[in-house]
Design a protein around this motif. Sequence first.
Motif, mmCIF file in Angstrom:
data_model
loop_
_atom_site.group_PDB
_atom_site.id
_atom_site.type_symbol
_atom_site.label_atom_id
_atom_site.label_comp_id
_atom_site.label_asym_id
_atom_site.label_seq_id
_atom_site.Cartn_x
_atom_site.Cartn_y
_atom_site.Cartn_z
ATOM 1 N N ASP A 1 0.861 -1.172 0.000
ATOM 2 C CA ASP A 1 0.000 0.000 0.000
ATOM 3 C C ASP A 1 0.900 1.225 0.000
ATOM 4 O OD1 ASP A 1 -2.160 -1.703 0.266
ATOM 5 O OD2 ASP A 1 -2.075 -1.625 2.449
ATOM 6 N N CYS A 2 0.321 2.372 -0.394
ATOM 7 C CA CYS A 2 1.082 3.619 -0.394
ATOM 8 C C CYS A 2 1.575 3.910 1.026
ATOM 9 C CB CYS A 2 0.220 4.774 -0.899
ATOM 10 S SG CYS A 2 1.073 6.366 -0.845
ATOM 11 N N VAL A 3 2.884 4.151 1.163
ATOM 12 C CA VAL A 3 3.453 4.371 2.485
ATOM 13 C C VAL A 3 3.012 5.709 3.080
ATOM 14 C CG1 VAL A 3 5.474 2.950 1.973
ATOM 15 C CG2 VAL A 3 5.578 5.418 1.596
ATOM 16 N N CYS A 4 2.473 6.593 2.247
ATOM 17 C CA CYS A 4 2.057 7.907 2.746
ATOM 18 C C CYS A 4 0.578 7.955 3.094
ATOM 19 C CB CYS A 4 2.380 8.988 1.712
ATOM 20 S SG CYS A 4 4.123 9.165 1.361
ATOM 21 N N CYS A 5 -0.292 7.461 2.208
ATOM 22 C CA CYS A 5 -1.728 7.629 2.431
ATOM 23 C C CYS A 5 -2.462 6.304 2.580
ATOM 24 C CB CYS A 5 -2.342 8.436 1.292
ATOM 25 S SG CYS A 5 -2.419 7.522 -0.263
ATOM 26 N N GLY A 6 -1.788 5.172 2.323
ATOM 27 C CA GLY A 6 -2.417 3.880 2.518
ATOM 28 C C GLY A 6 -3.230 3.376 1.340
ATOM 29 N N LEU B 1 3.900 3.674 -3.471
ATOM 30 C CA LEU B 1 3.698 5.120 -3.470
ATOM 31 C C LEU B 1 2.668 5.418 -4.555
ATOM 32 C CD1 LEU B 1 4.762 7.746 -2.145
ATOM 33 C CD2 LEU B 1 6.318 7.962 -4.084
ATOM 34 N N CYS B 2 1.522 5.974 -4.150
ATOM 35 C CA CYS B 2 0.458 6.203 -5.130
ATOM 36 C C CYS B 2 0.794 7.421 -6.002
ATOM 37 C CB CYS B 2 -0.877 6.405 -4.424
ATOM 38 S SG CYS B 2 -1.042 8.014 -3.636
ATOM 39 N N GLY B 3 0.036 7.632 -7.055
ATOM 40 C CA GLY B 3 0.319 8.714 -7.985
ATOM 41 C C GLY B 3 0.264 10.083 -7.336
ATOM 42 N N VAL B 4 -0.737 10.284 -6.455
ATOM 43 C CA VAL B 4 -0.883 11.597 -5.810
ATOM 44 C C VAL B 4 0.321 11.882 -4.914
ATOM 45 C CG1 VAL B 4 -2.260 12.916 -4.158
ATOM 46 C CG2 VAL B 4 -3.394 11.533 -5.910
ATOM 47 N N CYS B 5 0.690 10.903 -4.091
ATOM 48 C CA CYS B 5 1.812 11.112 -3.166
ATOM 49 C C CYS B 5 3.126 11.212 -3.936
ATOM 50 C CB CYS B 5 1.861 9.992 -2.134
ATOM 51 S SG CYS B 5 0.418 9.998 -1.033
ATOM 52 N N SER B 6 3.211 10.495 -5.054
ATOM 53 C CA SER B 6 4.411 10.577 -5.882
ATOM 54 C C SER B 6 4.596 11.992 -6.424
ATOM 55 C CB SER B 6 4.301 9.572 -7.039
ATOM 56 O OG SER B 6 5.339 9.774 -7.948
#
Length: 313
Positions: free
Chosen positions: A55-60, A66-71
């Motif tokens: 899962d995205c380490v920032c937002c889950g 790492l999802c596109g937004v957090c990237s």
Amino acid sequence: MKHTTRRRPATDPDLAPPAPAAARHRGSYDRPLARLADLTAAAAAEVLALVMPVDCVCCGAEDAALCGVCSRRLRLLTLRPFRAELQAPALVDVDGSALLPVVAAGAYRAELAQCLLSFKSHGQSRLAGELAQALARAVHAAAGQAQGVALVPVPTSSAAFRKRGFSPVHLLLRRLLRAGSIPGFTVADALRKTVPPARSRVPLTGVRDQPGGQKGLSRGARSRRVRGSMRARAGPWSPSVAGRPCIIIDDVLTTGATVAEAARALRAAGALVTGAVAVAATRPPAPSDGQAVSPAVAGPGGGEQKNKPEKDE
Ligand SMILES: [Zn+2]
């Protein structure tokens, strides 16, 4: 903030064999045995990547480390490397001048801090790619037009290496070499940790378990702890740094004591230390600060700083 990374075995998932096309612009690695280790670990890492859910380490968000937004947020946080040495107390002389220029890719906060923490714990390949690109921007900003610069990673303690199974800074640099992102640079794994004299050891009670480890130490305690803790490698496989321009590479700049110690050890071996680069700095300069607009540490007009002795306090 949801923390959903899963603990992985101590292998290095970033070590896939290089793509044939990348070879043309690749830099060089001064320790050929490291490449063999890369290839050995690669197969196991590939298998793990297939079976481990992430899962995205920032937002889950599901399905990506790492999802596109957090990237995108991570990229924004590291678009403009800045000079950070005057906020690192161990790098500031009594007269307020800097002992060594340091360029940081971004401020240690938000997505950058979260990605670095998770990457240092688990070594996710996706995070390595993003963080390596941030590091590359800072390296280019620091080197300016300088030629033939050796990038020297700060060594990991053997305890940290045993715990993680990899060295985060070495892994990021290997990734940049493979991708051809730092043409013209050499990575010189020229430093190693030593056992410091007993009098200079500082107990780590209450600090060891904090995220980021040494970030909880005071400036004086940290300076005393790292002083004398590094030396240049010597031996047939060790790169020589004597007379070579070098930029020290670290992951997080806090007090600057680690970078100062690396510079001391390199200069003792005859290296021309022109500066240092960190992926993140815990104390970024204020936005109005003039140093933020001139990140180059080794370009024209840069060069080696005055060879002042590193301060203990
Ligand atoms: Zn996310």
